[in-house]
Scaffold this motif. Sequence first.
Motif, PDB file in Angstrom:
ATOM      1  N   SER A 153       0.734  -1.257  -0.010  1.00 32.14           N
ATOM      2  CA  SER A 153      -0.046  -0.254  -0.015  1.00 32.14           C
ATOM      3  C   SER A 153       0.938   1.019   0.064  1.00 32.14           C
ATOM      4  CB  SER A 153      -0.796   0.060   1.207  1.00 32.14           C
ATOM      5  OG  SER A 153      -0.205   0.186   2.577  1.00 32.14           O
ATOM      6  N   ALA A 154       2.116   1.203   0.384  1.00 29.16           N
ATOM      7  CA  ALA A 154       3.037   2.367   0.476  1.00 29.16           C
ATOM      8  C   ALA A 154       4.332   2.387  -0.342  1.00 29.16           C
ATOM      9  CB  ALA A 154       3.474   2.498   1.977  1.00 29.16           C
ATOM     10  N   ASP A 155       4.674   1.254  -0.788  1.00 26.20           N
ATOM     11  CA  ASP A 155       5.894   1.032  -1.870  1.00 26.20           C
ATOM     12  C   ASP A 155       5.339   1.497  -3.166  1.00 26.20           C
ATOM     13  OD1 ASP A 155       8.046   0.197  -3.068  1.00 26.20           O
ATOM     14  OD2 ASP A 155       8.454  -1.638  -2.128  1.00 26.20           O
ATOM     15  N   GLU A 156       5.693   2.736  -3.332  1.00 26.48           N
ATOM     16  CA  GLU A 156       5.444   3.334  -4.821  1.00 26.48           C
ATOM     17  C   GLU A 156       6.320   2.713  -6.030  1.00 26.48           C
ATOM     18  OE1 GLU A 156       5.946   7.506  -4.972  1.00 26.48           O
ATOM     19  OE2 GLU A 156       4.262   7.730  -3.510  1.00 26.48           O
ATOM     20  N   ASP A 157       7.398   2.253  -5.687  1.00 24.61           N
ATOM     21  CA  ASP A 157       8.391   1.484  -6.771  1.00 24.61           C
ATOM     22  C   ASP A 157       7.620   0.404  -6.862  1.00 24.61           C
ATOM     23  OD1 ASP A 157      10.320   3.416  -6.632  1.00 24.61           O
ATOM     24  OD2 ASP A 157      11.541   2.557  -5.339  1.00 24.61           O
ATOM     25  N   PHE A 158       7.178  -0.573  -6.000  1.00 27.21           N
ATOM     26  CA  PHE A 158       6.591  -1.699  -6.273  1.00 27.21           C
ATOM     27  C   PHE A 158       5.227  -1.429  -6.937  1.00 27.21           C
ATOM     28  CE2 PHE A 158       3.136  -4.866  -5.541  1.00 27.21           C
ATOM     29  CZ  PHE A 158       3.695  -6.170  -5.583  1.00 27.21           C
ATOM     30  N   GLN A 159       4.580  -0.633  -6.788  1.00 22.74           N
ATOM     31  CA  GLN A 159       3.356  -0.435  -7.415  1.00 22.74           C
ATOM     32  C   GLN A 159       3.643   0.156  -8.871  1.00 22.74           C
ATOM     33  OE1 GLN A 159       0.937   2.867  -5.156  1.00 22.74           O
ATOM     34  NE2 GLN A 159       1.319   1.630  -3.430  1.00 22.74           N
ATOM     35  N   ARG A 160       4.655   0.932  -9.235  1.00 26.01           N
ATOM     36  CA  ARG A 160       4.763   1.206 -10.421  1.00 26.01           C
ATOM     37  C   ARG A 160       5.355   0.329 -11.117  1.00 26.01           C
ATOM     38  NH1 ARG A 160       8.633   4.450  -8.891  1.00 26.01           N
ATOM     39  NH2 ARG A 160       7.233   6.389  -8.615  1.00 26.01           N
ATOM     40  N   GLU A 161       6.242  -0.632 -10.826  1.00 31.12           N
ATOM     41  CA  GLU A 161       6.549  -1.782 -11.535  1.00 31.12           C
ATOM     42  C   GLU A 161       5.237  -2.878 -11.692  1.00 31.12           C
ATOM     43  OE1 GLU A 161       9.902  -5.549 -11.149  1.00 31.12           O
ATOM     44  OE2 GLU A 161       9.557  -4.224  -9.302  1.00 31.12           O
ATOM     45  N   PHE A 162       4.364  -2.831 -10.964  1.00 29.95           N
ATOM     46  CA  PHE A 162       3.430  -3.771 -11.165  1.00 29.95           C
ATOM     47  C   PHE A 162       2.341  -3.340 -12.101  1.00 29.95           C
ATOM     48  CE2 PHE A 162      -0.852  -5.974 -10.089  1.00 29.95           C
ATOM     49  CZ  PHE A 162      -0.229  -7.136  -9.732  1.00 29.95           C
ATOM     50  N   ASN A 163       2.115  -1.742 -12.119  1.00 31.13           N
ATOM     51  CA  ASN A 163       1.419  -1.016 -13.019  1.00 31.13           C
ATOM     52  C   ASN A 163       1.825  -1.326 -14.391  1.00 31.13           C
ATOM     53  OD1 ASN A 163      -0.106  -0.085 -10.933  1.00 31.13           O
ATOM     54  ND2 ASN A 163       0.803   1.811 -10.894  1.00 31.13           N
ATOM     55  N   PHE A 164       3.133  -1.358 -14.482  1.00 29.50           N
ATOM     56  CA  PHE A 164       3.779  -1.312 -15.881  1.00 29.50           C
ATOM     57  C   PHE A 164       3.704  -2.771 -16.295  1.00 29.50           C
ATOM     58  CE2 PHE A 164       7.504  -1.601 -18.584  1.00 29.50           C
ATOM     59  CZ  PHE A 164       7.148  -0.557 -19.521  1.00 29.50           C
ATOM     60  N   PHE A 165       3.835  -3.716 -15.649  1.00 30.50           N
ATOM     61  CA  PHE A 165       3.935  -5.294 -15.991  1.00 30.50           C
ATOM     62  C   PHE A 165       2.389  -5.519 -16.430  1.00 30.50           C
ATOM     63  CE2 PHE A 165       3.747  -9.753 -15.088  1.00 30.50           C
ATOM     64  CZ  PHE A 165       4.514 -10.275 -15.801  1.00 30.50           C
ATOM     65  N   TYR A 166       1.576  -4.972 -15.395  1.00 32.37           N
ATOM     66  CA  TYR A 166       0.018  -5.290 -15.924  1.00 32.37           C
ATOM     67  C   TYR A 166      -0.590  -4.614 -16.573  1.00 32.37           C
ATOM     68  CZ  TYR A 166       0.528  -9.836 -13.362  1.00 32.37           C
ATOM     69  OH  TYR A 166       0.740 -11.187 -12.867  1.00 32.37           O
ATOM     70  N   LYS A 167       0.064  -3.541 -17.056  1.00 29.40           N
ATOM     71  CA  LYS A 167      -0.568  -2.250 -18.043  1.00 29.40           C
ATOM     72  C   LYS A 167      -1.887  -1.873 -17.155  1.00 29.40           C
ATOM     73  CE  LYS A 167       0.820  -4.019 -22.453  1.00 29.40           C
ATOM     74  NZ  LYS A 167       1.762  -5.168 -21.770  1.00 29.40           N
ATOM     75  N   ILE A 168      -1.719  -1.273 -15.893  1.00 33.54           N
ATOM     76  CA  ILE A 168      -2.634  -0.657 -14.879  1.00 33.54           C
ATOM     77  C   ILE A 168      -2.743   0.836 -15.302  1.00 33.54           C
ATOM     78  CG2 ILE A 168      -3.521  -0.299 -12.621  1.00 33.54           C
ATOM     79  CD1 ILE A 168      -2.334  -2.782 -11.659  1.00 33.54           C
ATOM     80  N   ARG A 169      -3.724   1.141 -15.800  1.00 27.14           N
ATOM     81  CA  ARG A 169      -3.991   2.645 -16.367  1.00 27.14           C
ATOM     82  C   ARG A 169      -4.988   3.228 -15.433  1.00 27.14           C
ATOM     83  NH1 ARG A 169      -2.611   2.691 -22.555  1.00 27.14           N
ATOM     84  NH2 ARG A 169      -3.297   4.808 -22.467  1.00 27.14           N
ATOM     85  N   ARG A 170      -4.981   3.555 -14.467  1.00 28.31           N
ATOM     86  CA  ARG A 170      -6.048   4.144 -13.613  1.00 28.31           C
ATOM     87  C   ARG A 170      -5.467   5.239 -12.701  1.00 28.31           C
ATOM     88  NH1 ARG A 170      -8.083   0.766 -16.547  1.00 28.31           N
ATOM     89  NH2 ARG A 170      -9.673  -0.729 -16.095  1.00 28.31           N
ATOM     90  N   ASP A 171      -6.677   5.799 -12.085  1.00 29.97           N
ATOM     91  CA  ASP A 171      -6.076   7.282 -11.604  1.00 29.97           C
ATOM     92  C   ASP A 171      -5.584   6.818 -10.252  1.00 29.97           C
ATOM     93  OD1 ASP A 171      -8.494   6.958  -9.885  1.00 29.97           O
ATOM     94  OD2 ASP A 171      -9.745   8.263 -11.125  1.00 29.97           O
ATOM     95  N   ALA A 172      -5.186   7.812  -9.475  1.00 30.45           N
ATOM     96  CA  ALA A 172      -4.474   7.833  -8.135  1.00 30.45           C
ATOM     97  C   ALA A 172      -5.551   7.235  -6.858  1.00 30.45           C
ATOM     98  CB  ALA A 172      -4.194   9.201  -7.459  1.00 30.45           C
ATOM     99  N   ASP A 173      -6.792   7.746  -7.021  1.00 32.39           N
ATOM    100  CA  ASP A 173      -7.856   6.956  -6.177  1.00 32.39           C
ATOM    101  C   ASP A 173      -7.908   5.832  -6.602  1.00 32.39           C
ATOM    102  OD1 ASP A 173      -8.096   9.561  -4.997  1.00 32.39           O
ATOM    103  OD2 ASP A 173      -9.819  10.202  -6.320  1.00 32.39           O
ATOM    104  N   TRP A 174      -7.865   5.176  -7.642  1.00 33.46           N
ATOM    105  CA  TRP A 174      -8.308   3.982  -7.982  1.00 33.46           C
ATOM    106  C   TRP A 174      -6.955   3.142  -7.591  1.00 33.46           C
ATOM    107  CZ3 TRP A 174      -5.989  -0.402 -10.143  1.00 33.46           C
ATOM    108  CH2 TRP A 174      -7.181  -1.266 -10.318  1.00 33.46           C
TER     109      TRP A 174
END
Length: 491
Positions: free
Chosen positions: A33-54
């Motif tokens: 929930s807090a690790d922005e590097d993990f989130q960025r990597e997960f977003n990129f790998f799985y092509k997550i394109r959603r806003d910050a609230d989502w």
Amino acid sequence: MHLQSAIENLHKRSSDIEHYYNLIGKIQTTDISADEDFQREFNFFYKIRRDADWRKAYYDLFEELKTKNDVTFEYILRELFNKTGNVEASFSSKMLASINPDMPIWDSLVLKQLGISPAYGSKEKKLAKTIEKYKEIVAWYSELHLRDTWDEYVSAFDQAFPEYISISSIKKIDFLVRASGMDSTSDASITDISVSQTVIKGLQIDLSPLNNVLKNYSFNTEVFSSLMMQRLSSSIAALLPNIEIPESLIKNLGNIKYLHLLREIKWPLFLEDDDSLRTQLENLCEPYTKDYPLDDIAELVCNYYDSSRLDDFFDTWSQITDDKNLLEMLRQALDSHKQGNYFASTSLLMCEVNGIISSTYFYAKDAGIAISDTDVAAICNYYNIDLSAHKKQLKRNHKSEKHELLQLITLPESGILYWDAVSSYLWNITLTSDDNYKELGAHNPLRNKICHGIQQDYGTKEISLKSILVIDLLLHLLYEVKWIASNRDEN
């Protein structure tokens, strides 16, 4: 599944396995929930394109559930629905499969390969249907597990990628299923668990001439306007009387037909994989074979790309390039579009087209990515371009971005029909030099005409949005080139 082809495709994108392996290893050791590097990597790998609230809702739930091995797809799906109002089938499955690697994922490639259609209807109906559809995916894997081919597939993966032997068996199968579908839009790849392995092997051999025919005529207007999918199925069945044509083949032909529609209506949505938008476009255009309702299409697509989806573009671009000046200009262009300043957004974006093409061209050149003379000759022939004139253009100090783009067209190694459609739009529309441009320019951004002050009626929401989509296509081409350079170094 054509196992050898799947392995070969997977070797080309072996970095995907490494990326997944690294992500899975971090899940239990970081605060998701807090690790922005993990989130960025997960977003990129799985092509997550959603806003910050989502994304906050998603990763908060991910962190909450990551230690619960009994969590279900239905629970995650309903929780995300309650928090976001969206039926997130794909991203629910990817969260679940990350928590429990023995569960399969839901995405467009998997659905196509398994012959499972997406869920439609009102949100409540879609929610219920999605739960049932996921059960179909699980059942497919369960049935495959009972067959000898399960061990054959897992063994083939382990032999090809021994460094990743610890990955779960179902994830190995998932990689192979996805890899077997990497060329599905160009080769009409077939995977149907209801067809015996003998028949599948027969299809792989006997349908290769058909695949070549489909490549040659995939965008022929007469073919698609005169042949219904059922008639085509019957025609193939008549040629191959002992082989039942799987539904998945017909669905892949439908994907080619959709690409043809996008080219006809001149909307560069080739990398947008939202099934709901596709369905709305197909329904809107179904009564027409020409003279499409361009204004109605523009209204539909412009309404679809709301502020949240525009923010998704920027998030993705930030993961592809670290050019701060470019990103700042793109951010300002997106802000201008949101504010209705379409002259400003379009002019900013069109002025960056040449720069992105040139930087991608020189990135490929500096990385030593060779483009064979045969490929260059073939692509010049395809676009009716004089080969010697093309070579002269590339020797100039100030190269033409059109000819630099031509050099890049042959590089992407997956989804060739998609990239053919992309390059056709960029070459024939965005970078057109045609003096008879008025009709084309009424609905499209013509970079050369805009930047030279010739096209002056480009201050519309439609043209501005198409400019955003053009930049998205070009940056994804840059991503493909970077991947090729990285993958070549690793191998």
